[in-house]
Write a protein that holds these residues in place. Sequence first.
Motif, PDB file in Angstrom:
ATOM      1  N   PRO A  10       4.379 -15.576 -20.073  1.00  0.00           N
ATOM      2  CA  PRO A  10       5.198 -16.480 -20.890  1.00  0.00           C
ATOM      3  C   PRO A  10       4.598 -16.722 -22.276  1.00  0.00           C
ATOM      4  CG  PRO A  10       4.992 -17.328 -18.664  1.00  0.00           C
ATOM      5  CD  PRO A  10       4.060 -16.161 -18.753  1.00  0.00           C
ATOM      6  N   THR A  11       5.479 -16.847 -23.257  1.00  0.00           N
ATOM      7  CA  THR A  11       5.040 -17.100 -24.631  1.00  0.00           C
ATOM      8  C   THR A  11       5.341 -18.530 -25.080  1.00  0.00           C
ATOM      9  OG1 THR A  11       7.149 -16.270 -25.492  1.00  0.00           O
ATOM     10  CG2 THR A  11       5.333 -14.681 -25.269  1.00  0.00           C
ATOM     11  N   ARG A  12       6.096 -19.272 -24.296  1.00  0.00           N
ATOM     12  CA  ARG A  12       6.403 -20.671 -24.630  1.00  0.00           C
ATOM     13  C   ARG A  12       6.424 -21.515 -23.360  1.00  0.00           C
ATOM     14  NH1 ARG A  12       8.213 -22.110 -29.726  1.00  0.00           N
ATOM     15  NH2 ARG A  12       8.347 -20.325 -31.151  1.00  0.00           N
ATOM     16  N   PHE A  13       6.136 -22.802 -23.537  1.00  0.00           N
ATOM     17  CA  PHE A  13       6.069 -23.738 -22.415  1.00  0.00           C
ATOM     18  C   PHE A  13       6.842 -25.004 -22.789  1.00  0.00           C
ATOM     19  CE2 PHE A  13       2.232 -21.207 -22.788  1.00  0.00           C
ATOM     20  CZ  PHE A  13       2.190 -20.559 -21.573  1.00  0.00           C
ATOM     21  N   ALA A 226     -15.831 -16.536 -22.321  1.00  0.00           N
ATOM     22  CA  ALA A 226     -15.312 -17.457 -23.340  1.00  0.00           C
ATOM     23  C   ALA A 226     -13.792 -17.337 -23.392  1.00  0.00           C
ATOM     24  CB  ALA A 226     -15.917 -17.133 -24.701  1.00  0.00           C
ATOM     25  N   PRO A 227     -13.070 -18.216 -22.689  1.00  0.00           N
ATOM     26  CA  PRO A 227     -11.609 -18.166 -22.749  1.00  0.00           C
ATOM     27  C   PRO A 227     -11.095 -18.659 -24.097  1.00  0.00           C
ATOM     28  CG  PRO A 227     -12.396 -19.306 -20.772  1.00  0.00           C
ATOM     29  CD  PRO A 227     -13.552 -19.185 -21.705  1.00  0.00           C
ATOM     30  N   GLY A 228      -9.957 -18.109 -24.490  1.00  0.00           N
ATOM     31  CA  GLY A 228      -9.190 -18.661 -25.589  1.00  0.00           C
ATOM     32  C   GLY A 228      -8.212 -19.687 -25.028  1.00  0.00           C
ATOM     33  N   PRO A 229      -7.049 -19.864 -25.651  1.00  0.00           N
ATOM     34  CA  PRO A 229      -6.059 -20.799 -25.110  1.00  0.00           C
ATOM     35  C   PRO A 229      -5.479 -20.258 -23.808  1.00  0.00           C
ATOM     36  CG  PRO A 229      -5.147 -19.604 -26.975  1.00  0.00           C
ATOM     37  CD  PRO A 229      -6.603 -19.247 -26.912  1.00  0.00           C
ATOM     38  N   VAL A 230      -5.696 -20.965 -22.720  1.00  0.00           N
ATOM     39  CA  VAL A 230      -5.254 -20.520 -21.398  1.00  0.00           C
ATOM     40  C   VAL A 230      -4.409 -21.626 -20.777  1.00  0.00           C
ATOM     41  CG1 VAL A 230      -5.981 -19.726 -19.118  1.00  0.00           C
ATOM     42  CG2 VAL A 230      -7.308 -19.092 -21.120  1.00  0.00           C
ATOM     43  N   TRP A 231      -3.349 -21.240 -20.096  1.00  0.00           N
ATOM     44  CA  TRP A 231      -2.398 -22.204 -19.534  1.00  0.00           C
ATOM     45  C   TRP A 231      -2.950 -22.795 -18.238  1.00  0.00           C
ATOM     46  CZ3 TRP A 231       0.908 -25.195 -21.446  1.00  0.00           C
ATOM     47  CH2 TRP A 231       1.909 -25.810 -20.680  1.00  0.00           C
ATOM     48  N   THR A 232      -3.649 -23.917 -18.360  1.00  0.00           N
ATOM     49  CA  THR A 232      -4.264 -24.619 -17.230  1.00  0.00           C
ATOM     50  C   THR A 232      -3.984 -26.109 -17.366  1.00  0.00           C
ATOM     51  OG1 THR A 232      -6.390 -25.142 -18.283  1.00  0.00           O
ATOM     52  CG2 THR A 232      -6.151 -22.923 -17.325  1.00  0.00           C
ATOM     53  N   PRO A 233      -4.283 -26.905 -16.341  1.00  0.00           N
ATOM     54  CA  PRO A 233      -4.033 -28.345 -16.424  1.00  0.00           C
ATOM     55  C   PRO A 233      -4.822 -29.071 -17.511  1.00  0.00           C
ATOM     56  CG  PRO A 233      -4.241 -27.690 -14.138  1.00  0.00           C
ATOM     57  CD  PRO A 233      -4.633 -26.495 -14.966  1.00  0.00           C
ATOM     58  N   LEU A 244       2.082 -27.958 -26.987  1.00  0.00           N
ATOM     59  CA  LEU A 244       2.015 -27.173 -25.756  1.00  0.00           C
ATOM     60  C   LEU A 244       3.084 -26.080 -25.727  1.00  0.00           C
ATOM     61  CD1 LEU A 244       1.462 -30.004 -23.120  1.00  0.00           C
ATOM     62  CD2 LEU A 244      -0.199 -28.287 -23.827  1.00  0.00           C
ATOM     63  N   GLU A 245       4.245 -26.375 -26.277  1.00  0.00           N
ATOM     64  CA  GLU A 245       5.341 -25.400 -26.226  1.00  0.00           C
ATOM     65  C   GLU A 245       4.953 -24.085 -26.889  1.00  0.00           C
ATOM     66  OE1 GLU A 245      10.069 -24.844 -27.339  1.00  0.00           O
ATOM     67  OE2 GLU A 245       9.113 -26.812 -27.519  1.00  0.00           O
ATOM     68  N   VAL A 246       4.143 -24.152 -27.942  1.00  0.00           N
ATOM     69  CA  VAL A 246       3.784 -22.939 -28.680  1.00  0.00           C
ATOM     70  C   VAL A 246       2.303 -22.597 -28.503  1.00  0.00           C
ATOM     71  CG1 VAL A 246       5.628 -23.200 -30.352  1.00  0.00           C
ATOM     72  CG2 VAL A 246       3.418 -24.293 -30.787  1.00  0.00           C
ATOM     73  N   LEU A 247       1.699 -23.060 -27.424  1.00  0.00           N
ATOM     74  CA  LEU A 247       0.286 -22.797 -27.184  1.00  0.00           C
ATOM     75  C   LEU A 247      -0.002 -21.295 -27.233  1.00  0.00           C
ATOM     76  CD1 LEU A 247      -2.486 -24.095 -26.265  1.00  0.00           C
ATOM     77  CD2 LEU A 247      -1.823 -23.404 -23.950  1.00  0.00           C
ATOM     78  N   GLY A 248      -0.983 -20.914 -28.030  1.00  0.00           N
ATOM     79  CA  GLY A 248      -1.388 -19.525 -28.115  1.00  0.00           C
ATOM     80  C   GLY A 248      -0.577 -18.669 -29.063  1.00  0.00           C
ATOM     81  N   ASN A 249       0.479 -19.231 -29.651  1.00  0.00           N
ATOM     82  CA  ASN A 249       1.306 -18.428 -30.558  1.00  0.00           C
ATOM     83  C   ASN A 249       0.553 -17.985 -31.805  1.00  0.00           C
ATOM     84  OD1 ASN A 249       4.731 -19.693 -30.125  1.00  0.00           O
ATOM     85  ND2 ASN A 249       3.293 -18.822 -28.657  1.00  0.00           N
ATOM     86  N   THR A 251      -2.523 -16.812 -31.768  1.00  0.00           N
ATOM     87  CA  THR A 251      -3.491 -15.755 -31.456  1.00  0.00           C
ATOM     88  C   THR A 251      -2.924 -14.410 -31.902  1.00  0.00           C
ATOM     89  OG1 THR A 251      -2.598 -15.249 -29.259  1.00  0.00           O
ATOM     90  CG2 THR A 251      -4.200 -17.051 -29.396  1.00  0.00           C
ATOM     91  N   PRO A 252      -3.764 -13.405 -32.087  1.00  0.00           N
ATOM     92  CA  PRO A 252      -3.232 -12.082 -32.442  1.00  0.00           C
ATOM     93  C   PRO A 252      -2.205 -11.539 -31.459  1.00  0.00           C
ATOM     94  CG  PRO A 252      -5.561 -12.156 -32.937  1.00  0.00           C
ATOM     95  CD  PRO A 252      -5.241 -13.444 -32.222  1.00  0.00           C
ATOM     96  N   LEU A 253      -2.365 -11.823 -30.170  1.00  0.00           N
ATOM     97  CA  LEU A 253      -1.385 -11.352 -29.193  1.00  0.00           C
ATOM     98  C   LEU A 253      -0.172 -12.267 -29.087  1.00  0.00           C
ATOM     99  CD1 LEU A 253      -3.570  -9.925 -26.280  1.00  0.00           C
ATOM    100  CD2 LEU A 253      -2.285  -8.675 -28.031  1.00  0.00           C
ATOM    101  N   GLY A 254      -0.222 -13.438 -29.738  1.00  0.00           N
ATOM    102  CA  GLY A 254       0.955 -14.272 -29.875  1.00  0.00           C
ATOM    103  C   GLY A 254       1.327 -15.125 -28.689  1.00  0.00           C
ATOM    104  N   ARG A 255       0.392 -15.337 -27.761  1.00  0.00           N
ATOM    105  CA  ARG A 255       0.705 -16.174 -26.597  1.00  0.00           C
ATOM    106  C   ARG A 255      -0.579 -16.695 -25.971  1.00  0.00           C
ATOM    107  NH1 ARG A 255      -0.707 -13.716 -21.869  1.00  0.00           N
ATOM    108  NH2 ARG A 255      -0.860 -11.425 -21.861  1.00  0.00           N
ATOM    109  N   ALA A 256      -0.420 -17.675 -25.090  1.00  0.00           N
ATOM    110  CA  ALA A 256      -1.551 -18.159 -24.300  1.00  0.00           C
ATOM    111  C   ALA A 256      -1.837 -17.209 -23.152  1.00  0.00           C
ATOM    112  CB  ALA A 256      -1.250 -19.555 -23.748  1.00  0.00           C
TER     113      ALA A 256
END
Length: 291
Positions: A10-13, A226-233, A244-249, A251-256
Amino acid sequence: MTNDPRTSQPTRFPGEPHQSAPGFESKMRTRPDHGEETYRGKGLLEGRVALITGGDSGIGKAVAIAYAREGAHVAISYLAEEQEDAEETKTWVEKAGRRCLLVPGDLRDPAHCAALVERTVGELGGLDILVNNAAAQTVNDDLADIDDAAMQGAFEANVYAMIRLAKAAVPHMKPGSAIVNSTSIQAKVASEGMIVYAATKGAISSLTIGLSNLLAPKGIRVNAVAPGPVWTPIQPIAKPTDELEVLGNDTPLGRAGQPAELAPAYVWLASGEGSYISGAVIPVTGGIPMY
């Protein structure tokens, strides 16, 4: 699912509600992927015993599932209020045919750190892998907002506990054992709203190198992920819904990332596949450079 790393997860939350610490997977609107349906073991950790802190949810849960499917028995530590999440993790470990020991408690308590190791050794028959993954995350809007007690608690949970657990674990470890620590991209980027958290993660990176030098003569390897933005609690604790909706957007890969995408690094560093790796910090960041 595609093989394109930009869109394979997923790219959005949207609409993810804020949570108070410590954060619960069971309360997340978009549930993380821990590899429950996808991780396939290769017997890389057959017959070994692992202790994973923060193993109830997030990255720790994904590591517990992967380790079990690689053949390891698993002990996980977590806060007592996270029991529901921990029980679900145990179910997945046992589905893999491995034993799972649940040990609730607060890692800021030195006595609990020692007891955690002793219970693992006593009930699972040894200790080959220590995964120091649990962390307290503090946020601040300004320097004046940093609470002294929260700062102390963050260092107790994130740094002091790692040293105490290593101190308790190493006497039980044989050559070929491994310690894997969780640091963070924050050790490099140090966002202005997370300066205490970033400071603890920087300390963990340095601690990893120091421990690797100290324990190499014993045949024990020490590394970090070393994690980057990861979808965890931990994310709904630190960020408002719109962020949160755009978490990781960004990053170079464009998502969490998802916890399942972190687990292979922890397997690699704990197994014989990583036999010549010690003192390393492995970035799993969606392309954000660490160095």
